[in-house]
Design a protein around this motif. Sequence first.
Motif, mmCIF file in Angstrom:
data_model
loop_
_atom_site.group_PDB
_atom_site.id
_atom_site.type_symbol
_atom_site.label_atom_id
_atom_site.label_comp_id
_atom_site.label_asym_id
_atom_site.label_seq_id
_atom_site.Cartn_x
_atom_site.Cartn_y
_atom_site.Cartn_z
ATOM 1 N N ASP A 167 63.050 79.138 -2.279
ATOM 2 C CA ASP A 167 63.511 80.554 -2.602
ATOM 3 C C ASP A 167 63.702 81.098 -1.596
ATOM 4 O O ASP A 167 64.664 82.186 -2.003
ATOM 5 C CB ASP A 167 62.735 80.996 -3.562
ATOM 6 C CG ASP A 167 62.333 79.837 -5.219
ATOM 7 O OD1 ASP A 167 63.014 78.624 -5.227
ATOM 8 O OD2 ASP A 167 61.649 79.998 -5.701
ATOM 9 N N SER A 168 63.470 81.381 -0.837
ATOM 10 C CA SER A 168 63.339 82.517 0.236
ATOM 11 C C SER A 168 64.752 82.187 0.761
ATOM 12 O O SER A 168 65.112 83.358 0.978
ATOM 13 C CB SER A 168 61.877 82.850 1.265
ATOM 14 O OG SER A 168 60.882 83.214 0.420
ATOM 15 N N ARG A 169 65.088 81.071 1.094
ATOM 16 C CA ARG A 169 66.151 80.886 2.193
ATOM 17 C C ARG A 169 67.854 81.360 0.977
ATOM 18 O O ARG A 169 68.855 82.166 1.734
ATOM 19 C CB ARG A 169 66.295 79.590 2.005
ATOM 20 C CG ARG A 169 68.078 79.007 3.243
ATOM 21 C CD ARG A 169 67.827 78.337 3.921
ATOM 22 N NE ARG A 169 68.126 77.089 2.429
ATOM 23 C CZ ARG A 169 69.264 77.214 1.456
ATOM 24 N NH1 ARG A 169 70.300 77.432 1.612
ATOM 25 N NH2 ARG A 169 69.175 76.202 0.167
ATOM 26 N N GLN A 170 67.137 81.079 -0.260
ATOM 27 C CA GLN A 170 68.232 80.874 -1.901
ATOM 28 C C GLN A 170 68.959 82.472 -1.517
ATOM 29 O O GLN A 170 69.594 82.829 -1.896
ATOM 30 C CB GLN A 170 68.486 80.675 -2.286
ATOM 31 C CG GLN A 170 68.512 78.641 -2.064
ATOM 32 C CD GLN A 170 67.843 78.171 -3.560
ATOM 33 O OE1 GLN A 170 67.755 78.333 -4.721
ATOM 34 N NE2 GLN A 170 68.643 76.638 -3.681
ATOM 35 N N ARG A 171 67.432 83.297 -1.938
ATOM 36 C CA ARG A 171 67.670 84.674 -2.001
ATOM 37 C C ARG A 171 68.162 85.497 -1.084
ATOM 38 O O ARG A 171 69.345 86.046 -0.891
ATOM 39 C CB ARG A 171 66.245 85.339 -2.603
ATOM 40 C CG ARG A 171 66.392 87.094 -2.047
ATOM 41 C CD ARG A 171 64.642 87.473 -2.434
ATOM 42 N NE ARG A 171 64.372 86.650 -3.643
ATOM 43 C CZ ARG A 171 63.757 87.162 -5.105
ATOM 44 N NH1 ARG A 171 64.981 88.461 -5.402
ATOM 45 N NH2 ARG A 171 63.725 86.956 -6.106
ATOM 46 N N ALA A 172 68.301 84.881 0.233
ATOM 47 C CA ALA A 172 68.456 85.881 1.522
ATOM 48 C C ALA A 172 69.658 85.365 1.870
ATOM 49 O O ALA A 172 70.415 86.025 2.294
ATOM 50 C CB ALA A 172 67.983 85.255 3.146
ATOM 51 N N ASN A 181 65.060 93.195 -4.493
ATOM 52 C CA ASN A 181 63.903 91.367 -4.317
ATOM 53 C C ASN A 181 63.435 91.587 -6.179
ATOM 54 O O ASN A 181 62.416 90.960 -6.111
ATOM 55 C CB ASN A 181 63.541 92.500 -3.428
ATOM 56 C CG ASN A 181 63.228 92.423 -2.410
ATOM 57 O OD1 ASN A 181 64.215 90.915 -1.870
ATOM 58 N ND2 ASN A 181 62.566 92.825 -1.036
ATOM 59 N N THR A 182 63.836 92.756 -6.632
ATOM 60 C CA THR A 182 63.099 92.686 -8.122
ATOM 61 C C THR A 182 63.574 91.333 -9.142
ATOM 62 O O THR A 182 63.754 91.226 -10.550
ATOM 63 C CB THR A 182 63.173 93.647 -8.678
ATOM 64 O OG1 THR A 182 64.293 94.616 -8.691
ATOM 65 C CG2 THR A 182 62.479 95.358 -7.502
ATOM 66 N N ILE A 183 64.802 91.033 -8.382
ATOM 67 C CA ILE A 183 65.893 90.339 -9.788
ATOM 68 C C ILE A 183 65.815 88.171 -8.826
ATOM 69 O O ILE A 183 65.406 88.208 -7.339
ATOM 70 C CB ILE A 183 67.681 90.503 -9.183
ATOM 71 C CG1 ILE A 183 67.447 91.570 -9.087
ATOM 72 C CG2 ILE A 183 68.176 89.142 -10.201
ATOM 73 C CD1 ILE A 183 67.263 92.286 -10.569
ATOM 74 N N PRO A 184 65.130 88.191 -10.189
ATOM 75 C CA PRO A 184 64.712 86.481 -9.699
ATOM 76 C C PRO A 184 66.328 86.171 -8.804
ATOM 77 O O PRO A 184 66.874 85.905 -9.091
ATOM 78 C CB PRO A 184 64.542 85.946 -11.695
ATOM 79 C CG PRO A 184 64.561 86.583 -12.119
ATOM 80 C CD PRO A 184 65.615 88.134 -11.900
ATOM 81 N N VAL A 185 65.780 84.490 -8.784
ATOM 82 C CA VAL A 185 66.412 84.607 -7.689
ATOM 83 C C VAL A 185 67.721 83.503 -8.124
ATOM 84 O O VAL A 185 68.474 83.441 -7.728
ATOM 85 C CB VAL A 185 65.729 83.467 -6.517
ATOM 86 C CG1 VAL A 185 67.202 81.909 -5.602
ATOM 87 C CG2 VAL A 185 64.210 83.187 -5.827
ATOM 88 N N ALA A 186 67.854 82.797 -9.260
ATOM 89 C CA ALA A 186 68.335 82.257 -10.091
ATOM 90 C C ALA A 186 69.694 83.208 -11.008
ATOM 91 O O ALA A 186 71.027 82.891 -10.618
ATOM 92 C CB ALA A 186 67.795 81.345 -11.247
ATOM 93 N N THR A 187 69.318 84.144 -10.539
ATOM 94 C CA THR A 187 69.953 85.632 -11.348
ATOM 95 C C THR A 187 71.218 85.919 -10.558
ATOM 96 O O THR A 187 72.127 85.614 -9.977
ATOM 97 C CB THR A 187 68.961 86.872 -12.273
ATOM 98 O OG1 THR A 187 68.252 86.604 -13.000
ATOM 99 C CG2 THR A 187 69.930 87.758 -12.155
ATOM 100 N N LEU A 188 70.535 85.603 -8.759
ATOM 101 C CA LEU A 188 71.331 86.310 -7.702
ATOM 102 C C LEU A 188 72.209 85.526 -7.603
ATOM 103 O O LEU A 188 73.626 85.778 -7.791
ATOM 104 C CB LEU A 188 70.409 86.514 -6.153
ATOM 105 C CG LEU A 188 69.614 87.858 -6.478
ATOM 106 C CD1 LEU A 188 68.460 87.744 -5.217
ATOM 107 C CD2 LEU A 188 70.663 88.994 -7.144
ATOM 108 N N CYS A 230 78.058 83.067 -7.760
ATOM 109 C CA CYS A 230 79.134 82.016 -8.868
ATOM 110 C C CYS A 230 79.338 82.814 -9.438
ATOM 111 O O CYS A 230 80.999 83.064 -10.006
ATOM 112 C CB CYS A 230 77.988 81.015 -10.073
ATOM 113 S SG CYS A 230 78.619 79.819 -10.574
ATOM 114 N N SER A 231 79.254 84.275 -10.022
ATOM 115 C CA SER A 231 80.755 84.397 -11.285
ATOM 116 C C SER A 231 81.086 85.725 -9.951
ATOM 117 O O SER A 231 82.749 85.524 -10.648
ATOM 118 C CB SER A 231 79.274 85.870 -12.134
ATOM 119 O OG SER A 231 81.009 86.309 -12.822
#
Length: 236
Positions: A6-11, A67-74, A79-80
Amino acid sequence: ARHAEDSRQRAEAAQVLKATRELFEDEELQENLAGLDEQCGGVLASWRPPWIDEGVEGMDFADEILNTIPVATLLEWVCSLTKVFEQLMRTAKEAKLIADREDDAGSLPSILVVVPQSAPEHQLATIRTLVRLAGGQVSRQPRAQPGQDGVTSTLPFSRILSLEAFEETTPVCCPEPPEATPEEPASARSEPEAAPKQAEDCPATEVSTLRRQALMAVLGATPAAAIFAEDRSKKS
C-alpha cells in the motif's frame, strides 16, 4: 507485506499526480495542450477531475492532503487521468493532429521533459502521453543542473524541464524569502507589487490566455474559473 505494498502504491500514485501538476504549471505546455483540446472538441474541457469530488481544489497534491486519501482512491485518480489523456490522444490521431507513432512526428519536440533513470516505466505511461499531447518528449537523462530549467538545450529541443516529483528526495519546507543584497536598493523589495499593475494595463485577455484559463479551471489547477466564466457571459 500488505502495508508495504500500500505504501509503494501510494508513493507511486502521488508521484504521478504531482508530476502532472508540475507539467500543467508550465505555460507553454498549457497553451499547446489547450489548443489541441480545442481542436479535438474539448475532451479535457468536458472531463470532471475525480479529486474535485473529494474536496481537493487547485490540484493541491501536497503530502498532508494525499496522505488522508485512501490508496484505492489515489489509484482511481491516476487511472482517470490516464484514460482522459488516452482519449484525447486517440481523437488527435484520428484528426491527423498527432502522428500514430512518436518517431513519425516529422518535427522536433518543443519540450524535453527529463526524468531520473530510477523512475519506473509503468509510472511514466501517463506522463509520456500528456507530454506528447503537448508537443514534447520524455527522456531518461540526468537531471538538469540548478538554474537550467527553461533554457535552450544543446539538444535540438527548445527547453528542458525536470520533474521534481520523480526525484528521490523532495524538500518538505518552504524556503525563506530572499533578502535584498547590500547593493540592492530598498525600493526593489516592493517590485513584485508591479505585477497587478501590468495586468490592469492589458486592455483585453488574449484568446490563447483564455484557453489556458479554461483548461486549468476545468482541471482545478487555478482559480481562473471565475475569470473565464465572466468572459463567456459577456460574449453570450
